[in-house]
Design an enzyme around this catalytic site. Sequence first.
Site, PDB file in Angstrom:
ATOM      1  N   LEU A 105     -17.573  -9.382  -1.954  1.00  0.00           N
ATOM      2  CA  LEU A 105     -17.701  -9.480  -0.491  1.00  0.00           C
ATOM      3  C   LEU A 105     -18.523  -8.325   0.062  1.00  0.00           C
ATOM      4  CD1 LEU A 105     -15.777  -7.261   1.219  1.00  0.00           C
ATOM      5  CD2 LEU A 105     -13.980  -8.712   0.400  1.00  0.00           C
ATOM      6  N   LEU A 135     -34.971  -6.113   0.832  1.00  0.00           N
ATOM      7  CA  LEU A 135     -36.234  -5.384   0.737  1.00  0.00           C
ATOM      8  C   LEU A 135     -36.547  -4.693   2.068  1.00  0.00           C
ATOM      9  CD1 LEU A 135     -38.591  -7.757  -1.316  1.00  0.00           C
ATOM     10  CD2 LEU A 135     -37.526  -5.619  -2.071  1.00  0.00           C
ATOM     11  N   LYS A 162     -23.748   0.712   7.629  1.00  0.00           N
ATOM     12  CA  LYS A 162     -24.476  -0.494   8.027  1.00  0.00           C
ATOM     13  C   LYS A 162     -23.802  -1.055   9.279  1.00  0.00           C
ATOM     14  CE  LYS A 162     -22.355  -4.260   5.529  1.00  0.00           C
ATOM     15  NZ  LYS A 162     -22.477  -5.208   4.445  1.00  0.00           N
ATOM     16  N   THR A 192     -11.525   2.775  -6.235  1.00  0.00           N
ATOM     17  CA  THR A 192     -12.051   3.403  -7.456  1.00  0.00           C
ATOM     18  C   THR A 192     -13.218   4.291  -7.025  1.00  0.00           C
ATOM     19  OG1 THR A 192     -13.383   1.402  -7.807  1.00  0.00           O
ATOM     20  CG2 THR A 192     -11.378   1.613  -9.111  1.00  0.00           C
ATOM     21  N   CYS A 201     -19.614   1.439  -1.976  1.00  0.00           N
ATOM     22  CA  CYS A 201     -19.842   0.667  -3.201  1.00  0.00           C
ATOM     23  C   CYS A 201     -21.135   1.029  -3.933  1.00  0.00           C
ATOM     24  CB  CYS A 201     -19.818  -0.820  -2.876  1.00  0.00           C
ATOM     25  SG  CYS A 201     -18.178  -1.379  -2.365  1.00  0.00           S
ATOM     26  N   LYS A 245      -0.938   2.649   7.364  1.00  0.00           N
ATOM     27  CA  LYS A 245      -1.703   1.403   7.213  1.00  0.00           C
ATOM     28  C   LYS A 245      -0.746   0.206   7.226  1.00  0.00           C
ATOM     29  CE  LYS A 245      -5.770   1.935   4.930  1.00  0.00           C
ATOM     30  NZ  LYS A 245      -6.642   2.149   3.792  1.00  0.00           N
ATOM     31  N   ASP A 287       0.858  -1.193   0.000  1.00  0.00           N
ATOM     32  CA  ASP A 287       0.000   0.000   0.000  1.00  0.00           C
ATOM     33  C   ASP A 287       0.887   1.235   0.000  1.00  0.00           C
ATOM     34  OD1 ASP A 287      -3.283   0.212   0.858  1.00  0.00           O
ATOM     35  OD2 ASP A 287      -2.087   2.068   0.960  1.00  0.00           O
ATOM     36  N   GLU A 300     -19.007  -5.901   3.445  1.00  0.00           N
ATOM     37  CA  GLU A 300     -18.369  -5.515   4.695  1.00  0.00           C
ATOM     38  C   GLU A 300     -19.191  -6.111   5.842  1.00  0.00           C
ATOM     39  OE1 GLU A 300     -17.324  -1.327   4.870  1.00  0.00           O
ATOM     40  OE2 GLU A 300     -16.596  -1.426   2.816  1.00  0.00           O
TER      41      GLU A 300
HETATM   42  N1  LIG Z   1     -15.158  -2.408   0.459  1.00  0.00           N
HETATM   43  C1  LIG Z   1     -15.814  -3.428  -0.070  1.00  0.00           C
HETATM   44  O1  LIG Z   1     -16.637  -4.062   0.582  1.00  0.00           O
HETATM   45  C2  LIG Z   1     -15.583  -3.835  -1.504  1.00  0.00           C
HETATM   46  C3  LIG Z   1     -16.134  -5.038  -1.969  1.00  0.00           C
HETATM   47  C4  LIG Z   1     -15.965  -5.386  -3.310  1.00  0.00           C
HETATM   48  C5  LIG Z   1     -15.270  -4.548  -4.159  1.00  0.00           C
HETATM   49  N2  LIG Z   1     -14.756  -3.390  -3.691  1.00  0.00           N
HETATM   50  C6  LIG Z   1     -13.973  -2.550  -4.612  1.00  0.00           C
HETATM   51  O2  LIG Z   1     -12.618  -2.722  -4.232  1.00  0.00           O
HETATM   52  C7  LIG Z   1     -11.869  -1.540  -4.443  1.00  0.00           C
HETATM   53  C8  LIG Z   1     -11.211  -1.122  -3.140  1.00  0.00           C
HETATM   54  O3  LIG Z   1     -12.209  -0.757  -2.233  1.00  0.00           O
HETATM   55  P1  LIG Z   1     -11.903  -0.592  -0.675  1.00  0.00           P
HETATM   56  O4  LIG Z   1     -13.210  -0.432  -0.016  1.00  0.00           O
HETATM   57  O5  LIG Z   1     -10.980  -1.647  -0.202  1.00  0.00           O
HETATM   58  O6  LIG Z   1     -11.129   0.825  -0.688  1.00  0.00           O
HETATM   59  P2  LIG Z   1     -10.151   1.426   0.417  1.00  0.00           P
HETATM   60  O7  LIG Z   1     -10.141   2.893   0.190  1.00  0.00           O
HETATM   61  O8  LIG Z   1     -10.502   0.881   1.766  1.00  0.00           O
HETATM   62  O9  LIG Z   1      -8.716   0.816   0.044  1.00  0.00           O
HETATM   63  C9  LIG Z   1      -7.981   1.180  -1.081  1.00  0.00           C
HETATM   64  C10 LIG Z   1      -6.498   1.127  -0.696  1.00  0.00           C
HETATM   65  O10 LIG Z   1      -5.699   1.309  -1.868  1.00  0.00           O
HETATM   66  C11 LIG Z   1      -4.547   2.034  -1.498  1.00  0.00           C
HETATM   67  N3  LIG Z   1      -3.892   2.588  -2.686  1.00  0.00           N
HETATM   68  C12 LIG Z   1      -4.269   3.654  -3.452  1.00  0.00           C
HETATM   69  N4  LIG Z   1      -3.401   3.830  -4.460  1.00  0.00           N
HETATM   70  C13 LIG Z   1      -2.467   2.859  -4.364  1.00  0.00           C
HETATM   71  C14 LIG Z   1      -1.321   2.504  -5.128  1.00  0.00           C
HETATM   72  N5  LIG Z   1      -0.986   3.189  -6.209  1.00  0.00           N
HETATM   73  N6  LIG Z   1      -0.588   1.455  -4.728  1.00  0.00           N
HETATM   74  C15 LIG Z   1      -0.918   0.743  -3.634  1.00  0.00           C
HETATM   75  N7  LIG Z   1      -2.005   1.027  -2.856  1.00  0.00           N
HETATM   76  C16 LIG Z   1      -2.763   2.069  -3.232  1.00  0.00           C
HETATM   77  C17 LIG Z   1      -5.078   3.079  -0.521  1.00  0.00           C
HETATM   78  O11 LIG Z   1      -4.042   3.639   0.265  1.00  0.00           O
HETATM   79  C18 LIG Z   1      -6.064   2.228   0.277  1.00  0.00           C
HETATM   80  O12 LIG Z   1      -5.467   1.634   1.420  1.00  0.00           O
HETATM   81  C19 LIG Z   1     -12.879  -0.538  -5.024  1.00  0.00           C
HETATM   82  O13 LIG Z   1     -12.840  -0.612  -6.424  1.00  0.00           O
HETATM   83  C20 LIG Z   1     -14.211  -1.052  -4.518  1.00  0.00           C
HETATM   84  O14 LIG Z   1     -15.287  -0.637  -5.331  1.00  0.00           O
HETATM   85  C21 LIG Z   1     -14.867  -3.019  -2.383  1.00  0.00           C
HETATM   86  O1  LIG Z   2     -32.679  -4.335   2.549  1.00  0.00           O
HETATM   87  C1  LIG Z   2     -31.714  -3.587   2.627  1.00  0.00           C
HETATM   88  C2  LIG Z   2     -30.378  -4.034   2.505  1.00  0.00           C
HETATM   89  C3  LIG Z   2     -29.342  -3.115   2.572  1.00  0.00           C
HETATM   90  N1  LIG Z   2     -29.604  -1.803   2.777  1.00  0.00           N
HETATM   91  C4  LIG Z   2     -28.489  -0.831   2.817  1.00  0.00           C
HETATM   92  O2  LIG Z   2     -27.692  -1.013   1.663  1.00  0.00           O
HETATM   93  C5  LIG Z   2     -26.353  -0.630   1.921  1.00  0.00           C
HETATM   94  C6  LIG Z   2     -25.393  -1.648   1.370  1.00  0.00           C
HETATM   95  O3  LIG Z   2     -25.484  -2.861   2.081  1.00  0.00           O
HETATM   96  P1  LIG Z   2     -24.602  -4.127   1.673  1.00  0.00           P
HETATM   97  O4  LIG Z   2     -24.831  -4.410   0.245  1.00  0.00           O
HETATM   98  O5  LIG Z   2     -24.849  -5.194   2.654  1.00  0.00           O
HETATM   99  O6  LIG Z   2     -23.146  -3.534   1.926  1.00  0.00           O
HETATM  100  P2  LIG Z   2     -21.737  -3.544   1.187  1.00  0.00           P
HETATM  101  O7  LIG Z   2     -20.766  -4.111   2.154  1.00  0.00           O
HETATM  102  O8  LIG Z   2     -21.543  -2.178   0.617  1.00  0.00           O
HETATM  103  O9  LIG Z   2     -21.822  -4.599  -0.022  1.00  0.00           O
HETATM  104  C7  LIG Z   2     -22.238  -4.260  -1.340  1.00  0.00           C
HETATM  105  O10 LIG Z   2     -21.188  -3.657  -2.070  1.00  0.00           O
HETATM  106  C8  LIG Z   2     -19.994  -4.477  -2.143  1.00  0.00           C
HETATM  107  C9  LIG Z   2     -18.944  -3.647  -2.863  1.00  0.00           C
HETATM  108  O11 LIG Z   2     -19.138  -3.612  -4.238  1.00  0.00           O
HETATM  109  C10 LIG Z   2     -20.321  -5.767  -2.870  1.00  0.00           C
HETATM  110  O12 LIG Z   2     -19.140  -6.547  -2.962  1.00  0.00           O
HETATM  111  C11 LIG Z   2     -21.416  -6.501  -2.113  1.00  0.00           C
HETATM  112  O13 LIG Z   2     -21.768  -7.686  -2.810  1.00  0.00           O
HETATM  113  C12 LIG Z   2     -22.634  -5.576  -2.014  1.00  0.00           C
HETATM  114  O14 LIG Z   2     -23.656  -6.196  -1.239  1.00  0.00           O
HETATM  115  C13 LIG Z   2     -26.262  -0.399   3.422  1.00  0.00           C
HETATM  116  O15 LIG Z   2     -26.255   0.989   3.654  1.00  0.00           O
HETATM  117  C14 LIG Z   2     -27.516  -1.048   3.964  1.00  0.00           C
HETATM  118  O16 LIG Z   2     -27.991  -0.422   5.141  1.00  0.00           O
HETATM  119  C15 LIG Z   2     -30.908  -1.343   2.902  1.00  0.00           C
HETATM  120  O17 LIG Z   2     -31.155  -0.152   3.081  1.00  0.00           O
HETATM  121  N2  LIG Z   2     -31.933  -2.256   2.836  1.00  0.00           N
END
Ligand SMILES: NC(=O)c1ccc[n+]([C@@H]2O[C@H](COP(=O)([O-])OP(=O)(O)OC[C@H]3O[C@@H](n4cnc5c(N)ncnc54)[C@H](O)[C@@H]3O)[C@@H](O)[C@H]2O)c1
Ligand SMILES: O=c1ccn([C@@H]2O[C@H](COP(=O)(O)OP(=O)(O)O[C@H]3O[C@H](CO)[C@@H](O)[C@H](O)[C@H]3O)[C@@H](O)[C@H]2O)c(=O)[nH]1
Length: 441
Positions: free
Chosen positions: A155, A255, A328, A86, A265, A35, A30, A157
């Site tokens: 995934l 729902l 959430k 992103t 996301c 971090k 990173d 959170e």
């Molecule tokens: N958070 C989720 O639940 C989740 C789930 C599925 C997909 N995603 C996707 O995954 C991606 C990351 O999301 P996140 O929530 O982990 O974001 P985040 O902001 O928590 O983490 C991103 C990390 O990338 C690092 N970074 C930035 N530029 C960098 C570089 N050039 N080299 C190395 N590290 C660098 C940042 O310092 C940061 O620690 C996004 O595209 C998001 O849409 C997130």
């Molecule tokens: O019936 C519902 C279900 C969810 N939420 C809200 O929707 C948001 C998103 O919830 P959730 O999808 O569980 O959270 P994330 O961890 O952001 O996960 C979504 O976004 C991720 C990042 O792209 C994907 O990987 C997951 O599959 C997708 O569920 C939250 O604010 C919840 O409170 C509602 O209001 N009503």
Amino acid sequence: MNISVIGTGYLGATHAACMAELGFDVIGVDVDPEKIDSLSRGELPFHEPGLPELIRKHVDSGRLRFTTDMSEVGAWGDVHFIAVGTPQVKGGTGADLTYVDAATTSLVRSITKSGALIVGKSTVPVGTAARLYDLVQQQKNPGVELSLAWNPEFLREGFAVEDTLRPDRLVVGTRTEADEAKLREVYAEALGRDTPWVSTDFETAELVKVAANAFLATKISFINAFAEVTETVGGDISTLADAIGFDDRIGRKFLNAGVGFGGGCLPKDIRALQTRVAELGLDHSMKFLDEIDQINLRRRKKAVARAFELLDQDVVGKKIAVLGITFKPLSDDVRDAPGLDVAARLFNAGADVQVYDPEGNKNAAKRYPRLGYVDSLTEAVKDAELVVLTTEWNEFKALTPADLQDLVAAKRFVDARNVLPAAEWEAAGWTFAQLGRKFNG
Ligand SMILES: NC(=O)c1ccc[n+]([C@@H]2O[C@H](COP(=O)([O-])OP(=O)(O)OC[C@H]3O[C@@H](n4cnc5c(N)ncnc54)[C@H](O)[C@@H]3O)[C@@H](O)[C@H]2O)c1
Ligand SMILES: O=c1ccn([C@@H]2O[C@H](COP(=O)(O)OP(=O)(O)O[C@H]3O[C@H](CO)[C@@H](O)[C@H](O)[C@H]3O)[C@@H](O)[C@H]2O)c(=O)[nH]1
């Protein structure tokens, strides 16, 4: 097989720890030194159930290391996952790809081990993987064979470890059979549990990810649009959701009407999808997502309007307890969090807002330092003229009228997640409002 994960945020730190759990040697990279210091000590710098234990376990075993130095992985890694952010571009609606581009460029330049595979996991607009594939071929070091695949992540959170180790499907976009075979090897253990394996091209892989999030957002706004109707004509939105959810073509999940969706996301992904599709000249295909977004944002305003109604339109100087500030439960993430938005609007209207969240206060205070933050539910509700529940943590779902009645200054409650039994609170003398139910004052 040696695995590197570039970007160690919510996605990358989870992926790195889970890859170590699957038996690989892993290095997380990173650009954020704080971090990396924290992770190197075996400490997770954010809240995710089950992840601290996994990080500690594999840092201690020596299977998991963290660095800010990209050159450490270039001569070492066989598979490099890109998991950088992103976010929504500042001042616009598209995805900001500067981090993905920078990470890929610096990774490619550092790779000296021939035959390595770069695997994108970040959520990106369709067309990004093809563009990066070309960039990789143009910028790779002489004599080094390098390829790229796209493997979006689904995934949630709060359940990140479980979802990574036991995904409900794996989607890989590849251009060669060898790349697909390498990814099968990475995920062999998960596949042993009959996980569906979707092998496809780059464009489908990229689109599957945003289609899934767009569908989830649509489900939530669909029920919230009906909540607007039941708020006006009467009726019960939760019963309506239960009733349509019994049809397994519809399903009850996602729902739950309330203050709507937030997080890092769903909101930015539906905006980036619309923006990308419009760029491609298909202005109308995803236009409905604009309405999904608007319905969602109206829910936050509605929660604020309910607070005003309960306080006879005068919030100035009134102490309001806001319970739950993360987007959430089970997360400390406050990105685009509805509760934080509601709290800030009430504060800006002159209310004395006191926020309590089991995990989110620290992150929220960085964004809105002027709100009041307290360390317990009791402190938040003490002498409050109104309590507003915006995130359904278990601690709040378990509340009874008796728990609060001797603490508050007035028995007024807005349950913006529809998780408490309204009749019970009303019977105990509370002025109690929910979203999706008509409020008669
Ligand atoms: N958070 C989720 O639940 C989740 C789930 C599925 C997909 N995603 C996707 O995954 C991606 C990351 O999301 P996140 O929530 O982990 O974001 P985040 O902001 O928590 O983490 C991103 C990390 O990338 C690092 N970074 C930035 N530029 C960098 C570089 N050039 N080299 C190395 N590290 C660098 C940042 O310092 C940061 O620690 C996004 O595209 C998001 O849409 C997130
Ligand atoms: O019936 C519902 C279900 C969810 N939420 C809200 O929707 C948001 C998103 O919830 P959730 O999808 O569980 O959270 P994330 O961890 O952001 O996960 C979504 O976004 C991720 C990042 O792209 C994907 O990987 C997951 O599959 C997708 O569920 C939250 O604010 C919840 O409170 C509602 O209001 N009503």
